[in-house]
Design a protein around this motif. Structure first.
Motif, short mmCIF file in Angstrom:
data_model
loop_
_atom_site.label_atom_id
_atom_site.label_comp_id
_atom_site.label_asym_id
_atom_site.label_seq_id
_atom_site.Cartn_x
_atom_site.Cartn_y
_atom_site.Cartn_z
N SER A 2 0.83 -1.20 0.00
CA SER A 2 0.00 0.00 0.00
C SER A 2 0.86 1.25 0.00
O SER A 2 1.89 1.31 0.65
CB SER A 2 -0.88 0.03 1.24
N GLY A 30 -7.85 4.18 7.66
CA GLY A 30 -7.53 3.39 8.84
C GLY A 30 -8.32 2.09 8.89
O GLY A 30 -7.81 1.05 9.31
N ASP A 33 -6.57 -0.45 6.98
CA ASP A 33 -5.17 -0.63 7.39
C ASP A 33 -4.16 0.00 6.44
O ASP A 33 -3.07 -0.53 6.24
CB ASP A 33 -4.85 -2.11 7.59
N GLY A 73 -6.75 2.85 14.39
CA GLY A 73 -5.32 2.62 14.23
C GLY A 73 -4.55 3.81 13.67
O GLY A 73 -3.43 3.66 13.20
#
Length: 116
Positions: A2, A30, A33, A73
């Motif tokens: 990513s 988020g 991820d 996260g």
């Protein structure tokens, strides 16, 4: 792999949809991820001010979205120290304060940058 994304939020929470859109992008990233960071710059630092009365300006409160960053996260949350000082704000607990040189290095760390 990513690509990393930095979202720079420059608008006050009551000046239009840009502040909410910046937070929505970060929270969506988020949730998937993605390596993502959020920088509050210029009037965007007003989003970090405590005790805002969003109803008074007929806006939705962004406080819940800010509180959700950790749940999604999102750990890379930054605020421009110069912007905070100009507006009489202190560094909030959810963000790390950065000077101009540090902000330049931060932007260079990310593959993609979106400014809202």
């Amino acid at each position: 792999m990513s690509q990393s994304l930095l979202v720079i939020s420059r608008q006050a929470p009551w000046s239009g949809p840009s502040a909410r859109e910046a937070l929505d992008i970060v929270l969506a990233g988020g949730a998937f991820d993605l390596p993502i960071g959020l920088l509050f710059l210029d009037d965007g630092v007003f989003q970090l001010a405590p005790h805002q009365d969003a109803k008074a300006v007929q806006q939705k409160d962004l406080g819940a979205n800010l509180q959700a960053l950790g749940l999604f996260g999102i750990e890379d949350v930054f605020a421009c120290s110069h912007s905070l000082a100009e507006r009489g704000l202190t560094v909030p607990s959810i963000a790390e304060s950065l000077g101009n040189e540090e902000i330049s290095r931060l932007i260079d760390r990310y593959d993609q940058v979106i400014t809202l």
